[in-house]
Design an enzyme around this catalytic site. Structure first.
Site, PDB file in Angstrom:
ATOM      1  N   TYR A  23     -49.145  91.030  10.814  1.00 52.63           N
ATOM      2  CA  TYR A  23     -49.205  90.063   9.721  1.00 52.63           C
ATOM      3  C   TYR A  23     -47.885  89.331   9.513  1.00 52.63           C
ATOM      4  CZ  TYR A  23     -49.194  88.141   5.005  1.00 52.63           C
ATOM      5  OH  TYR A  23     -49.057  87.299   3.933  1.00 52.63           O
TER       6      TYR A  23
ATOM      7  N   ASP B 189     -58.045  89.843   7.982  1.00 49.02           N
ATOM      8  CA  ASP B 189     -58.708  88.861   7.124  1.00 49.02           C
ATOM      9  C   ASP B 189     -57.928  87.549   7.093  1.00 49.02           C
ATOM     10  OD1 ASP B 189     -57.099  91.047   5.637  1.00 49.02           O
ATOM     11  OD2 ASP B 189     -56.858  89.285   4.377  1.00 49.02           O
TER      12      ASP B 189
ATOM     13  N   LYS C 208     -61.825  97.574   5.117  1.00 53.10           N
ATOM     14  CA  LYS C 208     -61.359  96.781   3.970  1.00 53.10           C
ATOM     15  C   LYS C 208     -61.963  95.380   4.083  1.00 53.10           C
ATOM     16  CE  LYS C 208     -58.243  95.025   0.926  1.00 53.10           C
ATOM     17  NZ  LYS C 208     -56.862  94.845   1.323  1.00 53.10           N
TER      18      LYS C 208
HETATM   19  C1  B12 Z   1     -55.136  80.446   2.997  1.00 55.44           C
HETATM   20  C2  B12 Z   1     -54.391  81.011   1.829  1.00 55.44           C
HETATM   21  C3  B12 Z   1     -53.359  81.892   2.106  1.00 55.44           C
HETATM   22  C4  B12 Z   1     -52.958  82.284   3.504  1.00 55.44           C
HETATM   23  C5  B12 Z   1     -52.006  81.201   4.039  1.00 55.44           C
HETATM   24  C6  B12 Z   1     -52.065  81.096   5.509  1.00 55.44           C
HETATM   25  C7  B12 Z   1     -51.303  79.935   5.977  1.00 55.44           C
HETATM   26  N1  B12 Z   1     -50.595  80.127   7.021  1.00 55.44           N
HETATM   27  O1  B12 Z   1     -51.352  78.881   5.380  1.00 55.44           O
HETATM   28  C8  B12 Z   1     -52.300  83.648   3.252  1.00 55.44           C
HETATM   29  C9  B12 Z   1     -53.377  84.703   3.305  1.00 55.44           C
HETATM   30  C10 B12 Z   1     -51.175  84.038   4.169  1.00 55.44           C
HETATM   31  C11 B12 Z   1     -51.881  83.494   1.807  1.00 55.44           C
HETATM   32  C12 B12 Z   1     -50.904  84.219   1.240  1.00 55.44           C
HETATM   33  C13 B12 Z   1     -50.558  84.124  -0.105  1.00 55.44           C
HETATM   34  N2  B12 Z   1     -51.128  83.341  -1.046  1.00 55.44           N
HETATM   35 CO1  B12 Z   1     -52.511  82.072  -0.654  1.00 55.44          CO
HETATM   36  N3  B12 Z   1     -54.077  81.120  -0.524  1.00 55.44           N
HETATM   37  C14 B12 Z   1     -54.740  80.679   0.507  1.00 55.44           C
HETATM   38  C15 B12 Z   1     -56.008  79.940   0.049  1.00 55.44           C
HETATM   39  C16 B12 Z   1     -57.128  80.915   0.187  1.00 55.44           C
HETATM   40  C17 B12 Z   1     -56.389  78.670   0.774  1.00 55.44           C
HETATM   41  C18 B12 Z   1     -55.308  77.631   0.929  1.00 55.44           C
HETATM   42  C19 B12 Z   1     -55.746  76.718   2.012  1.00 55.44           C
HETATM   43  O2  B12 Z   1     -55.474  76.967   3.172  1.00 55.44           O
HETATM   44  N4  B12 Z   1     -56.513  75.673   1.686  1.00 55.44           N
HETATM   45  C20 B12 Z   1     -57.032  74.733   2.652  1.00 55.44           C
HETATM   46  C21 B12 Z   1     -56.088  73.514   2.817  1.00 55.44           C
HETATM   47  C22 B12 Z   1     -56.622  72.597   3.892  1.00 55.44           C
HETATM   48  O3  B12 Z   1     -56.080  72.850   1.585  1.00 55.44           O
HETATM   49  P1  B12 Z   1     -54.735  72.338   0.884  1.00 55.44           P
HETATM   50  O4  B12 Z   1     -53.634  73.287   1.064  1.00 55.44           O
HETATM   51  O5  B12 Z   1     -55.066  71.919  -0.479  1.00 55.44           O
HETATM   52  O6  B12 Z   1     -54.370  71.036   1.739  1.00 55.44           O
HETATM   53  C23 B12 Z   1     -55.057  69.825   1.637  1.00 55.44           C
HETATM   54  C24 B12 Z   1     -54.485  68.901   0.578  1.00 55.44           C
HETATM   55  O7  B12 Z   1     -53.958  69.560  -0.550  1.00 55.44           O
HETATM   56  C25 B12 Z   1     -53.517  68.055   1.284  1.00 55.44           C
HETATM   57  N5  B12 Z   1     -52.166  68.512   1.488  1.00 55.44           N
HETATM   58  C26 B12 Z   1     -51.612  69.731   1.391  1.00 55.44           C
HETATM   59  N6  B12 Z   1     -50.323  69.676   1.656  1.00 55.44           N
HETATM   60  C27 B12 Z   1     -50.021  68.399   1.956  1.00 55.44           C
HETATM   61  C28 B12 Z   1     -48.831  67.783   2.271  1.00 55.44           C
HETATM   62  C29 B12 Z   1     -48.832  66.408   2.490  1.00 55.44           C
HETATM   63  C30 B12 Z   1     -47.551  65.738   2.818  1.00 55.44           C
HETATM   64  C31 B12 Z   1     -50.003  65.655   2.399  1.00 55.44           C
HETATM   65  C32 B12 Z   1     -50.001  64.238   2.639  1.00 55.44           C
HETATM   66  C33 B12 Z   1     -51.189  66.277   2.083  1.00 55.44           C
HETATM   67  C34 B12 Z   1     -51.183  67.647   1.847  1.00 55.44           C
HETATM   68  O8  B12 Z   1     -54.135  67.894   2.533  1.00 55.44           O
HETATM   69  C35 B12 Z   1     -54.839  69.071   2.911  1.00 55.44           C
HETATM   70  C36 B12 Z   1     -56.109  68.635   3.565  1.00 55.44           C
HETATM   71  O9  B12 Z   1     -56.912  67.931   2.674  1.00 55.44           O
HETATM   72  C37 B12 Z   1     -55.666  79.642  -1.451  1.00 55.44           C
HETATM   73  C38 B12 Z   1     -56.869  79.651  -2.389  1.00 55.44           C
HETATM   74  C39 B12 Z   1     -57.657  78.396  -2.264  1.00 55.44           C
HETATM   75  N7  B12 Z   1     -58.920  78.493  -1.947  1.00 55.44           N
HETATM   76  O10 B12 Z   1     -57.135  77.319  -2.462  1.00 55.44           O
HETATM   77  C40 B12 Z   1     -54.701  80.762  -1.787  1.00 55.44           C
HETATM   78  C41 B12 Z   1     -53.579  80.509  -2.801  1.00 55.44           C
HETATM   79  C42 B12 Z   1     -53.012  79.144  -2.572  1.00 55.44           C
HETATM   80  N8  B12 Z   1     -52.600  81.551  -2.468  1.00 55.44           N
HETATM   81  C43 B12 Z   1     -51.990  81.988  -3.509  1.00 55.44           C
HETATM   82  C44 B12 Z   1     -51.005  83.008  -3.477  1.00 55.44           C
HETATM   83  C45 B12 Z   1     -50.392  83.390  -4.810  1.00 55.44           C
HETATM   84  C46 B12 Z   1     -50.648  83.637  -2.286  1.00 55.44           C
HETATM   85  C47 B12 Z   1     -49.695  84.827  -2.190  1.00 55.44           C
HETATM   86  C48 B12 Z   1     -48.404  84.652  -2.917  1.00 55.44           C
HETATM   87  C49 B12 Z   1     -50.350  86.111  -2.698  1.00 55.44           C
HETATM   88  C50 B12 Z   1     -51.815  86.090  -2.603  1.00 55.44           C
HETATM   89  N9  B12 Z   1     -52.473  85.823  -3.723  1.00 55.44           N
HETATM   90  O11 B12 Z   1     -52.375  86.338  -1.542  1.00 55.44           O
HETATM   91  C51 B12 Z   1     -49.508  84.998  -0.658  1.00 55.44           C
HETATM   92  C52 B12 Z   1     -48.102  84.657  -0.188  1.00 55.44           C
HETATM   93  C53 B12 Z   1     -48.012  83.297   0.368  1.00 55.44           C
HETATM   94  C54 B12 Z   1     -46.763  82.516   0.056  1.00 55.44           C
HETATM   95  N10 B12 Z   1     -45.586  83.046  -0.029  1.00 55.44           N
HETATM   96  O12 B12 Z   1     -46.883  81.321  -0.125  1.00 55.44           O
HETATM   97  C55 B12 Z   1     -52.475  81.354  -4.773  1.00 55.44           C
HETATM   98  C56 B12 Z   1     -51.557  80.347  -5.380  1.00 55.44           C
HETATM   99  C57 B12 Z   1     -51.615  80.439  -6.896  1.00 55.44           C
HETATM  100  C58 B12 Z   1     -50.879  79.299  -7.472  1.00 55.44           C
HETATM  101  N11 B12 Z   1     -51.574  78.216  -7.780  1.00 55.44           N
HETATM  102  O13 B12 Z   1     -49.711  79.393  -7.634  1.00 55.44           O
HETATM  103  C59 B12 Z   1     -53.857  80.806  -4.304  1.00 55.44           C
HETATM  104  C60 B12 Z   1     -54.367  79.623  -5.093  1.00 55.44           C
HETATM  105  C61 B12 Z   1     -54.827  82.003  -4.397  1.00 55.44           C
HETATM  106  C62 B12 Z   1     -54.856  82.668  -5.742  1.00 55.44           C
HETATM  107  N12 B12 Z   1     -55.729  82.286  -6.635  1.00 55.44           N
HETATM  108  O14 B12 Z   1     -54.102  83.588  -5.961  1.00 55.44           O
HETATM  109  N13 B12 Z   1     -52.613  82.548   1.178  1.00 55.44           N
HETATM  110  C1  LIG Z   2     -50.905  93.081   5.669  1.00 52.85           C
HETATM  111  C2  LIG Z   2     -50.494  92.122   4.623  1.00 52.85           C
HETATM  112  N1  LIG Z   2     -49.258  92.102   4.162  1.00 52.85           N
HETATM  113  C3  LIG Z   2     -48.864  91.246   3.216  1.00 52.85           C
HETATM  114  C4  LIG Z   2     -49.725  90.320   2.671  1.00 52.85           C
HETATM  115  C5  LIG Z   2     -49.278  89.343   1.642  1.00 52.85           C
HETATM  116  O1  LIG Z   2     -48.108  89.635   1.027  1.00 52.85           O
HETATM  117  P1  LIG Z   2     -46.701  89.034   1.430  1.00 52.85           P
HETATM  118  O2  LIG Z   2     -46.942  87.721   2.060  1.00 52.85           O
HETATM  119  O3  LIG Z   2     -46.022  89.028   0.118  1.00 52.85           O
HETATM  120  O4  LIG Z   2     -46.135  90.015   2.391  1.00 52.85           O
HETATM  121  C6  LIG Z   2     -51.017  90.311   3.124  1.00 52.85           C
HETATM  122  C7  LIG Z   2     -51.991  89.348   2.598  1.00 52.85           C
HETATM  123  O5  LIG Z   2     -52.462  89.429   1.535  1.00 52.85           O
HETATM  124  C8  LIG Z   2     -51.412  91.220   4.126  1.00 52.85           C
HETATM  125  O6  LIG Z   2     -52.668  91.211   4.570  1.00 52.85           O
END
Ligand code: B12
Ligand SMILES: Cc1ncc(COP(=O)(O)O)c(C=O)c1O
Ligand code: B12
Ligand SMILES: Cc1ncc(COP(=O)(O)O)c(C=O)c1O
Lengths: 514, 247, 247, 514
Positions: free
Chosen positions: A262, A297, A369
């Site tokens: 991860y 996941d 899980k």
């Molecule tokens: C995927 C995801 C992750 C993945 C990210 C993987 C990755 N490499 O990106 C993983 C599992 C790693 C992750 C981890 C975390 N996440 Co997260 N994640 C999400 C999730 C499910 C989807 C986001 C996403 O990919 N959307 C799809 C994309 C395509 O949409 P988008 O980002 O909006 O982008 C579109 C537009 O906004 C725009 N856009 C975006 N950026 C830009 C930039 C420019 C320049 C332009 C023009 C357009 C543009 O264009 C895109 C296409 O239309 C959301 C929940 C949700 N359903 O929204 C939570 C969410 C964003 N995560 C959240 C959080 C808190 C985290 C964590 C801190 C803990 C956790 N709850 O799991 C961790 C740590 C991540 C960190 N330090 O940032 C929160 C944020 C809360 C908030 N509003 O502050 C959310 C909302 C979930 C929640 N309810 O808790 N996450």
């Molecule tokens: C194995 C594992 N570690 C850590 C995280 C997220 O926490 P952080 O990005 O703060 O390490 C996830 C996602 O929820 C995870 O699946």
């Protein structure tokens, strides 16, 4: 039973590939250590505390040795030598080495045997701390009725540990079996573990030993009140993977998110670093009786859940193989996967159920899980609640072990008290209403569900063969998992890796490996 | 909590005092950046601070559905709330029958109905009929009550006439349909009718239904109101307290 | 609709002007008749007329969850709403490449990242990477753009340095985590840094993410903001209009 | 296919019992008429309009004959005689008889043959009106792609017909296939049909011919706009069952709620009256190509859905048998049932699916009308939405034909625009996500689902035997259905029943029966 056909010979072949992959990794692991591992050793042996800037003693100490290029000997060596030389305790030894004008450059000194002996008490105490927590957990669990699967896992993430404690009790009230405190966004990349209770975090709350204790207390209170063991979980992940495993072990966490890859894929942490760290963290977790949850996941949030379903399965085999090498029992290896198929796809429910059932059967002795839809959630909380309902139905039908409950506000914010309550209420309903559905269903021979399961297993097998051929290092460079590419020496934390010197001393690890 | 000490409560999202609430609604305009802003301002008008429009979707041509979260500025002073509450001691079945027997020496005559064009019998049946509600047997099952359940769609005039003819001690009225407050109208009309006919005094008049509460019932001129989840034994206890005097 | 003619909109439930909205929230007190009244008053404080508390349930010890419907007294004057909107004509892929070629004569250099501790790459990848979003190919797929996607967790300083080194025409910033407005802080800090370093002028600065909109981006000092559902081609059109002049 | 075992011999036995029960009813029906039936005849032949008090001409006319004890001859007789005697039209004849100082007491007069002939044009016009609407419907449907089952049926019920029209279009926009305008609470018990457009109703909107037209227009517009035939439905039920059937037939309604016993059980309408009315209403509906929806779903709101599931099935056999006697084709007999089991019951989902599948198979050529959870809904709209999600899943899995979509605000109010939109959105999702689930599932032999289906069929069979033995009249008196007891001569509207006299004249019915 809603069984899908699983070709056991393919499964065995997958396990053979995964074993080879893991052996290759293990060869590397056995020859290296990291700042994170050594800090863990230091802490476990007693180097606790932090300076007035909040820098933990273990960090100051280990960084000094790393800077001096001496970490490959193991931090236990200077600590032991200091003890032999009269330090009253490991802590005192550590402080001396950390804050004193000079460090012990490990020139000629006490005999290794003597050094080893000097560390025996501290090592025994460390093991006793882990074992004590484990015994305590087992006793508490034995005194309470066992929970019914799927266990209901919810997250709390207010940023403030005291609010988290309130939410923990609230979650237990509403029926949660497991409470996870999500970490602050920044923590994974911190190369130290903050100290004390914390009240400010973005996207979550810092994992600190004191915070673990606060939640443990809240969960234990709730266990007593509701007559149900309330499990606590957190993240053994990021640059402090092993240290947090240690803290979790002694603070009686019941589960830890812990994955071999991860950090590499989602936090851009260096792979060498991660592989070493995961091994040591898992050795601790194994002894502690903690259940790990792997993070496959997450792959489906960056890669497509239909096309890349097999990468989840392939990765689970690898995570399993690596976990075995760290001494984890099957019952401790919680393999993660998720309900992330685009809801607009026709028959997505069938594809999800096929995958869930396949994973359940392939890893039939493991706790599975099961993670909810997240990526395709939108701010329409009502529709989101429906997506979770189908997810819950698949969870209970395919007998997933640990189910992280979806939140209707997933796309909006960390769950509010009310969101979590409603999520639990809905899950309780679906789990009960469809309690024995899985026992009643048989899948049509050769039908869509069967075909899908067969396809995914086949593709996972092919991928594992390829990964074995190329090695995992190369496979990750090419983006085999999560559609993410990482280079072998890129990413964060590579500087914290050190080759073990001959005579590398690590009594903690030795004991855990024994 | 002492009733006069001011106690201001705010909504709770996940931190004390954050005031987080969720609001959803439809506005008659198509989705657009302007519509999103309109939704935000609409939410602000309700006192939501930093409203976040999480969804904006066309739910019909020219109509947009919104979900908004925001921090409510409002609070409510619970120390200043005085709500009439039914707080009679619950009595056991035996106590009920016993008190009626010893203190009244005859059965309490009950006449119940769901009135007007309202055809929902399930609620009044749950209270009156033997079968009862959620395992709690209905008033018919008590020795101390003589129950006349007139069913549904009973006009106020017919109910008043039957109550008189049967010598009712208490009349139990159910109202389930509430669209545009027809339950209030129906209820008030019955009270008026009974008063006009000189039947109101000496009659215990109960009002019940999913949107009824004690407060509303009192306002309409009933003696008590019973809302969702009422059990027959709650009603039995109340009637005994009213008709047989307090302990 | 003419923007200055006042146009007051009310919420629509099922009849014109009924103002019906749904509000849900948690109050820190246990369920009771008093709690129900508290919820009603709380709803009234938001301007809901005849609030109907449809659910009152203990969601934790000492906390009650409520759902309320009520007729909102508020309205919003949409004629007075001026929202900056991105309304560039959408260009086809060929038009984009053609204009860049003929008017600029070189590739437009783009540097994108998800900044701070935010690890969400999916959004910025959707815009920049070849694969694109919802069938719309990413900016990498255009002949006219040279794309540098730095990924996530990129510090503002690092981003500024890389933009300079790469001779960026535009910098694209994604922010997904928004808890306690950290996206606003991060965004504003970048603008400040670029300004301080003298890099801001001549740079097209885009902001995007699920909680970003054009208005917010402008407020923070960006040139444009892109919210949920943005397609790469939207961004391409905007960039061409900005960097190659209007038709 | 998620088939349950259905013992065809038991099904045949059920049909035999139902046939006997229906024959008994039919004997009564064939010897009686009612004010409602005669008003229908009057209207169909041309006696339209109302006086300045809003009293329809048909009512004034028929009431006069009923008061005179002459209704048993059929209202067509005096109308025809008036025509023979020179009235320019049926309407003029009716007005004369209704408002004139005296009525025709049916003493010696024109020969019956002449009277019959005088009514031929009007009768033919009535039939043409029905047939025209049917042809129109068929042409429109043929021009549009067929809808996919389950058809999505939603209700609108603002009380104001113009708001209803707005909501109809909105529903179609969001994906509805069928729109029903719910009636005002009081209408069932009105012994006349109000005239004109109406804007004030409690709990629903009055069914009037003008209101039918307004909604038809809105639905047709929506059909054009969305390229999908939008069905319109209303209630042929209550004291004006047959008249409304007539109006629905000529205004091209596509479906009508129409049940042989609903009025008896749920509106306390006299059973003699109801049985006669239902027959005539169904004769019209049969000719019109309208699909009826029976109301067995309602039984489960007053009786327990687990214990009394078999009463639904038994009643469906009776409704079917009676419908056949009124000339309805199987494809027009939409049999109603519902998802009303207490959600707190473990495995409620399995019990629901067993019942839904059983009904689907037993009536395999009928459109099945599947109703959502209502009784166990509470004001918790979020949880309510989850209940509907499971309901939707059963609907698509067991291939129900017409699904009335549940509303999350069921326990609160008639659906708001937004509620309906979200309900459709959720149903669209579930139907698509689980599109072929039913094809994939097989139920475990002898398992819970199979057993339940077998049990319900067995109990229905036993009940039908008993009802045949006792006759339906007696069975209803004893509360065989819906836990409701009604006496043969009690209830509303009995005074409106008249025994047919020898020579009873009803050219409309004759034509429909031909
Ligand atoms: C995927 C995801 C992750 C993945 C990210 C993987 C990755 N490499 O990106 C993983 C599992 C790693 C992750 C981890 C975390 N996440 Co997260 N994640 C999400 C999730 C499910 C989807 C986001 C996403 O990919 N959307 C799809 C994309 C395509 O949409 P988008 O980002 O909006 O982008 C579109 C537009 O906004 C725009 N856009 C975006 N950026 C830009 C930039 C420019 C320049 C332009 C023009 C357009 C543009 O264009 C895109 C296409 O239309 C959301 C929940 C949700 N359903 O929204 C939570 C969410 C964003 N995560 C959240 C959080 C808190 C985290 C964590 C801190 C803990 C956790 N709850 O799991 C961790 C740590 C991540 C960190 N330090 O940032 C929160 C944020 C809360 C908030 N509003 O502050 C959310 C909302 C979930 C929640 N309810 O808790 N996450
Ligand atoms: C194995 C594992 N570690 C850590 C995280 C997220 O926490 P952080 O990005 O703060 O390490 C996830 C996602 O929820 C995870 O699946
Ligand atoms: C069952 C039902 C029916 C059945 C009624 C069968 C029957 N014989 O009762 C049928 C199917 C016939 C029916 C028909 C209609 N119904 Co209806 N029905 C319901 C439903 C699903 C459940 C009501 C119920 O039985 N609850 C269970 C009982 C036990 O609860 P209760 O009534 O609250 O009673 C308890 C307490 O309130 C209290 N109590 C109640 N009365 C009294 C009286 C006294 C004296 C005391 C002490 C206590 C007491 O004690 C009871 C036990 O705790 C509700 C939706 C819902 N889930 O609430 C809609 C609902 C009530 N119906 C409604 C409507 C509009 C109708 C119709 C007009 C059209 C339609 N939508 O179908 C028709 C016509 C009926 C008419 N003219 O009244 C609306 C009312 C809207 C409103 N608020 O105005 C509802 C809310 C559905 C909706 N959203 O549209 N309905
Ligand atoms: C056959 C039938 N008729 C009528 C109704 C309800 O309408 P009303 O009570 O207005 O006749 C129902 C229930 O919805 C029904 O199933």
């Amino acid at each position: 039973m809603a069984q899908v056909p699983v070709d056991e010979s393919v499964v065995s072949a997958c396990r053979r590939h995964a074993a080879a992959i893991a052996d290759d990794v293990q060869t590397y692991v056995d020859r290296h250590t990291t700042v994170g591992v050594e800090r863990t050793v230091a802490r476990a042996l007693g180097a606790l505390g932090a300076d007035d800037q909040g820098a933990p003693l273990a960090n100051v100490l280990v960084d000094r040795y790393q800077a001096a290029g001496l970490l490959g000997h193991g931090i236990a060596l200077p600590l032991g030598r200091a003890l032999v030389r009269g330090a009253a305790s490991v802590r005192e030894a550590a402080e001396r080495l950390a804050y004193g004008p000079d460090i012990d450059l490990l020139g000629p000194g006490p005999a290794l045997g003597e050094v080893r002996r000097s560390l025996e008490t501290a090592t025994a105490a460390a093991l006793a701390a882990i074992d004590g927590a484990r015994t305590d957990r087992e006793a508490r669990k034995a005194a309470l009725p066992p929970a019914r699967e799927p266990l209901r896992y919810v997250i709390v993430a207010t940023g403030n540990i005291y609010d988290d404690a309130t939410q923990t009790r609230a979650a237990a009230f509403a029926g949660a079996d497991i409470v996870a405190v999500i970490r602050a966004t920044a923590q994974s990349l911190l190369d130290y573990v903050p100290e004390g209770p914390t009240t400010e975090g973005f996207g979550g709350t810092f994992a600190t030993q004191e915070n673990f204790r606060i939640i443990r207390r809240a969960a234990d209170e709730a266990s007593r009140e509701y007559g149900r063991y309330v499990h606590q979980t957190n993240y053994s992940s990021g640059l402090c993977m092993a240290e947090i495993a240690w803290m979790g072990a002694v603070e009686r966490l019941d589960m830890l998110l812990n994955d071999a890859m991860y950090g590499i894929l989602f936090r851009d942490i260096n792979m060498c670093r991660t592989f070493v760290d995961q091994y040591v963290s898992r050795r601790i977790v194994a002894r502690a009786g903690i259940v790990i949850n792997t993070g496959e996941d997450n792959y489906l949030t960056t890669a497509d859940a239909v096309e890349k379903a097999h990468t989840v399965l392939a990765s689970q085999f690898i995570n399993e193989a690596l976990a075995h090498r760290a001494g984890l029992a099957d019952a401790q290896i919680g393999l993660g996967h998720a309900y992330e198929i685009d809801p607009r796809i026709e028959d997505s429910f069938l594809l999800e159920i096929a995958q869930a059932q396949l994973v359940r059967q392939v890893f039939d002795r493991h706790p599975i899980k099961w993670m909810p839809p997240t990526k395709h959630k939108t701010g329409d909380i009502f529709q989101s609640h429906v997506q979770d309902a189908l997810f819950n139905l698949v969870g209970v039908t395919t007998r997933q072990s640990i189910e992280l409950l979806g939140m209707f506000s997933e796309a909006v914010h960390n769950p509010l008290l009310m969101d979590r309550y409603l999520s639990l209420k809905a899950a309780n309903y679906v789990f009960s209403a469809a309690r024995h559905l899985g026992e009643e269903i048989e899948w049509r021979r050769g039908g869509r569900v069967e075909q899908r399961a067969r396809q995914v297993l086949g593709e996972a097998h092919a991928l594992l063969g390829e990964v074995e051929r190329r090695t995992i290092w190369d496979a990750i460079e090419r983006g085999a998992f999560a559609d993410v590419k990482r280079t072998r020496h890129g990413g964060k934390g590579y500087a914290g890796v050190a080759a073990r010197e001959p005579g590398y001393l690590n009594p903690l690890l030795e004991a855990l490996e024994a | 909590m002492h009733p006069t000490e001011p106690k201001l409560l705010r909504a709770y999202g996940d931190r004390d005092g954050d005031g987080m609430v969720q609001l959803s609604f439809t506005l008659p305009l198509p989705p657009s950046a302007r519509a999103r802003e309109a939704a935000r301002r609409f939410a602000e008008a309700h006192g939501l601070h930093e409203p976040h429009v999480t969804t904006m979707e066309a739910c019909a041509e020219g109509f947009t559905y919104f979900v908004v979260y925001g921090h409510s500025r409002h609070s409510v002073d619970v120390s200043r709330i005085e709500v009439p509450e039914l707080k009679e001691q619950p009595l056991t079945r035996d106590e009920v029958d016993q008190r009626i027997k010893t203190r009244l020496g005859r059965k309490i005559v009950l006449v119940g109905a769901c009135t007007g064009s309202d055809a929902h019998t399930v609620g009044i049946d749950a209270i009156l009929n033997y079968k009862g509600y959620a395992g709690d047997k209905g008033l018919e099952s008590y020795k101390g009550f003589e129950v006349h359940n007139l069913g549904a769609q009973v006009e106020n005039a017919a109910l008043a006439a039957r109550a008189l003819a049967l010598g009712a001690d208490a009349v139990l009225v159910s109202q389930v349909v509430t669209q545009r407050n027809c339950h209030k109208e129906n209820g008030a009309a019955l009270v008026e009718l009974l008063t006009r006919k000189g039947q109101r005094d000496g009659l215990v008049l109960l009002f019940g239904g999913p949107r009824i509460d004690h407060k509303l019932a009192l306002e309409l001129g009933f003696d008590a109101g019973f809302g969702p989840g009422t059990k027959p034994s709650d009603v039995a206890s109340f009637l005994v307290h009213r008709l047989c005097g307090e302990a």
